[in-house]
Design a protein around this motif. Structure first.
Motif, PDB file in Angstrom:
ATOM      1  N   ASP A 141     137.956  -9.448 -24.164  1.00  0.00           N
ATOM      2  CA  ASP A 141     136.535  -9.540 -24.541  1.00  0.00           C
ATOM      3  C   ASP A 141     136.011 -10.935 -24.290  1.00  0.00           C
ATOM      4  O   ASP A 141     136.745 -11.929 -24.361  1.00  0.00           O
ATOM      5  CB  ASP A 141     136.398  -9.173 -26.025  1.00  0.00           C
ATOM      6  N   ARG A 180     132.777  -3.300  -7.152  1.00  0.00           N
ATOM      7  CA  ARG A 180     132.282  -2.601  -8.341  1.00  0.00           C
ATOM      8  C   ARG A 180     133.229  -2.795  -9.507  1.00  0.00           C
ATOM      9  O   ARG A 180     132.803  -3.009 -10.645  1.00  0.00           O
ATOM     10  CB  ARG A 180     132.091  -1.121  -8.031  1.00  0.00           C
ATOM     11  N   GLU A 214     132.472  -4.785 -13.053  1.00  0.00           N
ATOM     12  CA  GLU A 214     132.632  -4.126 -14.355  1.00  0.00           C
ATOM     13  C   GLU A 214     133.303  -5.039 -15.368  1.00  0.00           C
ATOM     14  O   GLU A 214     133.203  -4.830 -16.565  1.00  0.00           O
ATOM     15  CB  GLU A 214     133.422  -2.835 -14.207  1.00  0.00           C
ATOM     16  N   GLN A 215     134.054  -6.084 -14.832  1.00  0.00           N
ATOM     17  CA  GLN A 215     134.686  -7.028 -15.749  1.00  0.00           C
ATOM     18  C   GLN A 215     133.661  -7.944 -16.422  1.00  0.00           C
ATOM     19  O   GLN A 215     133.909  -8.493 -17.481  1.00  0.00           O
ATOM     20  CB  GLN A 215     135.711  -7.870 -14.988  1.00  0.00           C
ATOM     21  N   PRO A 226     130.746  -8.878 -18.676  1.00  0.00           N
ATOM     22  CA  PRO A 226     130.140  -8.205 -19.856  1.00  0.00           C
ATOM     23  C   PRO A 226     128.711  -7.772 -19.565  1.00  0.00           C
ATOM     24  O   PRO A 226     128.000  -8.379 -18.776  1.00  0.00           O
ATOM     25  CB  PRO A 226     130.209  -9.274 -20.936  1.00  0.00           C
ATOM     26  N   LYS A 227     128.349  -6.729 -20.240  1.00  0.00           N
ATOM     27  CA  LYS A 227     127.024  -6.116 -20.018  1.00  0.00           C
ATOM     28  C   LYS A 227     125.886  -7.021 -20.469  1.00  0.00           C
ATOM     29  O   LYS A 227     124.752  -6.865 -20.009  1.00  0.00           O
ATOM     30  CB  LYS A 227     126.920  -4.783 -20.774  1.00  0.00           C
ATOM     31  N   ILE A 228     126.178  -7.938 -21.347  1.00  0.00           N
ATOM     32  CA  ILE A 228     125.098  -8.773 -21.859  1.00  0.00           C
ATOM     33  C   ILE A 228     124.487  -9.637 -20.767  1.00  0.00           C
ATOM     34  O   ILE A 228     123.298  -9.960 -20.785  1.00  0.00           O
ATOM     35  CB  ILE A 228     125.619  -9.632 -23.022  1.00  0.00           C
ATOM     36  N   MET A 251     124.127  -8.709 -17.750  1.00  0.00           N
ATOM     37  CA  MET A 251     123.393  -7.838 -16.818  1.00  0.00           C
ATOM     38  C   MET A 251     122.049  -7.372 -17.375  1.00  0.00           C
ATOM     39  O   MET A 251     121.283  -6.708 -16.665  1.00  0.00           O
ATOM     40  CB  MET A 251     124.242  -6.599 -16.477  1.00  0.00           C
ATOM     41  N   LYS A 252     121.750  -7.699 -18.599  1.00  0.00           N
ATOM     42  CA  LYS A 252     120.491  -7.238 -19.191  1.00  0.00           C
ATOM     43  C   LYS A 252     119.306  -7.926 -18.533  1.00  0.00           C
ATOM     44  O   LYS A 252     119.370  -9.126 -18.221  1.00  0.00           O
ATOM     45  CB  LYS A 252     120.472  -7.507 -20.690  1.00  0.00           C
ATOM     46  N   THR A 293     121.394 -14.110 -28.484  1.00  0.00           N
ATOM     47  CA  THR A 293     122.100 -14.083 -27.190  1.00  0.00           C
ATOM     48  C   THR A 293     122.985 -15.316 -27.038  1.00  0.00           C
ATOM     49  O   THR A 293     124.145 -15.239 -26.582  1.00  0.00           O
ATOM     50  CB  THR A 293     121.076 -14.013 -26.054  1.00  0.00           C
ATOM     51  N   TYR A 353     133.606 -15.228 -14.290  1.00  0.00           N
ATOM     52  CA  TYR A 353     132.450 -14.316 -14.132  1.00  0.00           C
ATOM     53  C   TYR A 353     131.499 -14.833 -13.079  1.00  0.00           C
ATOM     54  O   TYR A 353     130.972 -14.073 -12.260  1.00  0.00           O
ATOM     55  CB  TYR A 353     131.692 -14.182 -15.454  1.00  0.00           C
TER      56      TYR A 353
END
Length: 977
Positions: free
Chosen positions: A38, A156, A160-161, A163-165, A167-168, A178, A212
């Motif tokens: 995480d 892809r 995916e590794q 974090p979605k935050i 990508m917002k 945030t 990242y």
């Protein structure tokens, strides 16, 4: 890190490589997926040595860790302890006891084999060959090979590794939530002896974020490399586009210069002329608009002038026209922004003024002196008021008129009473204050004159009301007629247009040939008139100026047309007054028809009001029993006056009012009851004092009977002089027959005629009088029977005995009444309605009762002689001398009987009575002879009896009127056996 993870150039695959082929196994080219911890791990606890237990992404990235442990979910769910595999999806949940069995093939389904597809393969093989040939000639444009696919999948997986935050779309570090999620403060806290652990955690977080970033950079670089050719092509196209724009700008500049020269040389002058013409037209429009505004500005003063002369309709028309101009042609004028509301308030004021004016007119019209000969007061004013009220839909003006009628009717009666009371000197108005009490002090003649005066004033009042309502009714009908004619005129052009369209549709025929319409059915000459009409309509367009440029223009013409929309048509009322019917009436035909009916109902209401006030006047006079104390003559006079007034009001208003008629009927019923009770009491007193002796007939009663014989059933008028010199007669002569009567019967006949005359004078009491007269006749019959046959006169009058003369006189009196019953019946029948004829049966019952009474009297006379015969003949002995004493007594009594009744009863009745008496005599004689054993044998006893019978027969036939009487004395002897 960017260098270690940099992507190599994308290899280009051959055209023969496609994405989905069976021999390619994509799993061999895909790198195993690595899971990252995480982004924001929870804060570790414990000592620093425990941090080494968890694998590190940096140090252990090339070594197998627990994160590489992946297990297939179906494999994990399979239970190796099961006896059989749950391979079938449908039967795996059916339990261990279920055993698969072979399914028997269905007999209805055919067995499908490869031969069934042979026909399809033959049909499709040629198409497949063509398709393969086309694939070789035009290979598919595959820009990506397998390596690209593998790279795409790898990218892809790497993304995916992240974090979605990150990508917002709303990712922003200035947001505290945030920021705390990405950089937790716990990693930068160095207090409390945790420096080494926090430093390691911060370093790990920095490396993760750098990782990242590398993934994102690699993917961006990869995407740019894929689209490098497009970037280079866009840059090259940019230069070419700049050259094209430069050349285009120069061409546009040259074109603008040429257009400016052409505009200056050829267009500026003409356009200037057109602008001037347009400016002139606009000035004319402004001028006309200003003139219209000046006219509208004078609306309020003009309305005030019209209202000062009571021209309500003209003022309302002017207001309506002005409002229409304000809404259509002067809409948006700032200076007139309040004029519309002012006109509305002025219109409401006019409504109130018209209602007040109509109320004033009604009061003036109905309260002017009744002696005035003028039927209608200011007819033109009334017509104008009614038109204005109809225009404004103020339909309650009839209620105002109705209320004024009620007040006027009250005032008429009050004024008449005041005038009458003031003429009577005996009434002291200072002592008797109430007007009703003063009115009750009038005697009948004075009160009757007052009632007559009231009725005459009411008649004049109703005539005036009718004249006024006729004017209102004519105005309403004229408006209704105008509405109907306007509707008919509007329907005529529509019908003509419809007829024209129908005729054109029938004349035009289209022929269809090869899917095309052709107009060969009509010639070109037939279409020419239609084209001419169309052209003329186009030429008459609103754009043309029908007015001169100096004075009038389009807006002015439009104003004139709008102001002339309210066209009028003239009609004439019954009073010869021209009335102008406006087309702007807002009432529908149904409302106008209902209003016309209300006008007629108002006339009926006026009649009802007069009748109601007259009834109250009568009831106020009848409180002390004044009307019930009137004699017959006074009541009949009053009744005739009221019936005359009812008839006059019915002729004026067209409908009979029932209130006064009901009051008259009520008083008539009271009068009938009192009339009957007085006559019945009088008859009772006469019968109680009647001694049943023959009375002399005065000449006036003989005249009364003679008038009845002549068909005049009424009391004769008293004659002066001649009647007093005539002597009374012994008998009453009726149609040649003599009637010996008592005085009570003479008065009874007079009473009967009073009943008949009352019916003539008061037709409404016919049925009641018939019932009362029947009761009176029945009373006379029953009371006379009680007094004579029942011997009641012995105690009432004091007679010593009821003689045969009393009986015969009573019978004759009854016969006289029976003689007049058919005459009375005919008199009442002529005055009854056909549905009331059943009441005449009372006379039939009375006639039968009287005949029965007469028969009982005759039987009584026979019974008297019968008892005498029984007494005398029971002692009869056949011996000398002849005639015997018995027969002498019998003849003596027979002579007395004859003497008593012969002058009272007609000869025929006397003979019939003596025949019955003789029969009784023969019966008793025969009985006595049988008892004495005397037979007709010619012996001495037979001779004695024959001599006595001859003596009896001779004496009986010697009596007056009995000479030809057939006695038949042979019946006294027993027949020989």
């Amino acid at each position: 890190m960017a260098s270690s993870h940099s992507s190599s150039p994308v290899p280009q695959g051959s055209s023969s490589d496609v994405f989905f082929k069976k021999e390619v196994d994509p799993a061999k080219h895909i790198r195993p997926v690595q899971s990252l911890p995480d982004v924001c791990p929870k804060e570790p606890t414990g000592d620093s040595n425990s941090l080494c237990v968890a694998p590190s992404l940096v140090t252990d990235q090339h070594r197998w860790t627990i994160y590489h442990s992946k297990v297939n979910l179906p494999a994990a769910l399979n239970d190796p302890r099961l006896a059989k595999r749950e391979s079938d999806f449908f039967t795996k949940t059916w339990g261990l006891d279920f055993v698969d069995t072979e399914v028997i093939p269905s007999f209805y389904l055919p067995q499908i084999s490869k031969e069934h597809f042979t026909v399809y393969q033959q049909e499709i093989s040629q198409r497949e060959k063509i398709h393969e040939r086309c694939k070789k000639i035009c290979p598919p444009k595959d820009t990506f090979d397998r390596t690209l696919l593998h790279t795409h999948d790898k990218s892809r997986t790497d993304l995916e590794q992240v974090p979605k935050i990150f990508m917002k779309p709303d990712f922003a570090l200035d947001d505290s939530l945030t920021f705390n999620s990405v950089l937790p403060w716990s990693h930068f806290n160095t207090a409390g002896g945790k420096g080494n652990r926090d430093a390691a955690s911060s370093k790990l977080l920095q490396e993760k974020l750098s990782h990242y970033l590398d993934i994102v950079e690699v993917n961006i670089a990869h995407q740019i490399s894929l689209r490098s050719e497009a970037f280079f092509h866009a840059m090259t196209s940019q230069h070419e586009l700049q050259d094209y724009l430069k050349k285009t700008s120069q061409a546009v500049k040259m074109l603008r210069d040429k257009i400016a020269q052409i505009d200056k040389v050829m267009c500026e002058g003409s356009l200037h002329i057109l602008r001037l013409a347009l400016t002139r037209n606009n000035c004319v429009k402004v001028y006309n608009k200003l003139k219209l505004m000046a006219t509208v500005h004078q609306t309020q003063p003009t309305v005030q002038v019209l209202l000062s002369t009571s021209e309500f309709v003209g003022a309302l028309d002017l207001i309506a026209t002005t409002q229409e101009v304000l809404q259509q042609e002067l809409q948006g004028i700032h200076s007139f922004r309040h004029l519309g509301s002012q006109l509305c308030e002025l219109e409401k004021l006019i409504d109130k003024m018209m209602i007040a004016e109509f109320s004033t007119y009604s009061h003036s019209d109905l309260n002017r002196p009744l002696e005035d000969d003028c039927q209608i007061l200011e007819e033109e004013r009334l017509v104008s008021l009614v038109f204005g009220l109809l225009k404004q839909r103020k339909l309650n003006f009839l209620e105002i008129y109705s209320e004024e009628m009620i007040i006027t009717a009250k005032n008429i009666i009050k004024q008449c009473v005041i005038n009458k009371v003031s003429q009577i000197e005996d009434i002291d108005t200072d002592v008797v204050l109430k007007l009703a009490d003063q009115m009750r002090m009038l005697n009948f003649l004075q009160w009757f004159d007052l009632l007559k005066d009231i009725f005459s004033k009411f008649t004049i009042f109703l005539q005036r009301v009718k004249a006024t309502l006729n004017i209102i009714h004519s105005v309403v009908l004229s408006v209704l007629d105008k509405n109907q004619r306007t509707r008919e005129l509007e329907e005529i052009p529509q019908q003509k247009n419809a007829a024209k369209d129908n005729s054109l549709d029938t004349e035009v025929a289209y022929l269809i040939h090869e899917g095309m319409f052709i107009s060969d059915a009509f010639s070109e000459s037939e279409l020419t008139p239609i084209a001419i009409d169309t052209t003329s309509q186009r030429n008459a367009s609103p754009n043309s100026e029908p007015c001169s440029s100096d004075s009038v223009s389009e807006p002015e013409c439009a104003t004139d047309s709008s102001s002339s929309k309210e066209q009028t048509s003239s009609s004439v009322t019954p009073g010869a007054v021209d009335i102008m019917v406006n087309e702007d009436m807002k009432l529908t035909d149904l409302e106008l028809g209902k209003l016309a009916n209300n006008v007629q109902e108002l006339l009926y209401s006026a009649s009802d009001i007069c009748h109601d006030r007259a009834v109250k006047f009568l009831m106020s006079r009848a409180k002390d029993g004044f009307l019930e104390k009137l004699n017959s003559t006074e009541f009949i006079t009053l009744s005739r006056l009221m019936e005359t007034f009812i008839l006059e009001t019915e002729q004026i208003c067209g409908r009979k009012s029932m209130s006064l008629l009901g009051a008259l009927q009520s008083q008539a019923n009271k009068f009938v009851n009192r009339f009957h009770e007085e006559r019945k009491t009088k008859l009772s007193l006469l019968l109680d004092n009647e001694r049943w002796k023959q009375a002399d007939v005065p000449a006036e009663f003989q005249d009364l009977v003679d008038s009845i014989a002549d068909g005049k059933i009424a009391l004769p008028e008293k004659k002066s002089g001649a009647t007093e010199e005539r002597k009374p007669a012994e008998v009453l002569i009726v149609e040649g027959q003599q009637y010996a009567v008592v005085g009570t019967v003479l008065l009874l006949i007079r009473i009967i005629l009073e009943y008949c005359q009352c019916v003539d004078n008061i037709p409404s009491v016919t049925t009641d009088m018939l019932t009362r007269l029947s009761d009176l006749l029945k009373y006379f019959n029953s009371r006379s029977c009680q007094l004579v046959l029942g011997a009641g006169a012995l105690q009432v009058v004091g007679l010593k005995t009821i003689t045969t003369k009393n009986l015969a006189l009573s019978s004759r009196c009854l016969q006289l009444i029976v003689h007049y019953i058919p005459v009375i019946r005919a008199h009442f029948e002529a005055r009854l309605q056909p549905k009331q004829y059943s009441m005449l049966r009372h006379f039939d019952h009375i006639t039968k009762d009287y005949h029965d009474h007469i028969a009982e009297i005759s039987a009584k006379l026979v019974a008297i002689m019968d008892s005498l015969f029984d007494k005398l003949l029971s002692k009869y002995e056949v011996k000398a001398p002849v005639p015997s004493a018995c027969f002498r007594n019998i003849c003596k009594q027979m002579a007395k009987m004859h003497e008593a009744i012969f002058d009272l009863l007609p000869e025929e009745q006397t003979q019939m009575l003596f025949l019955r008496i003789n029969a009784s005599y023969k019966l008793h004689l025969k009985k006595q002879l049988s008892h004495l054993n005397v037979i007709n044998d010619g012996g001495p006893q037979n001779g004695l009896v024959t001599a006595d019978v001859a003596f009896y027969t001779g004496n009986l036939q010697a009596l007056k009127g009995l000479k030809d009487l057939d006695l038949n004395m042979a019946e006294i002897w027993e027949q020989k056996r």
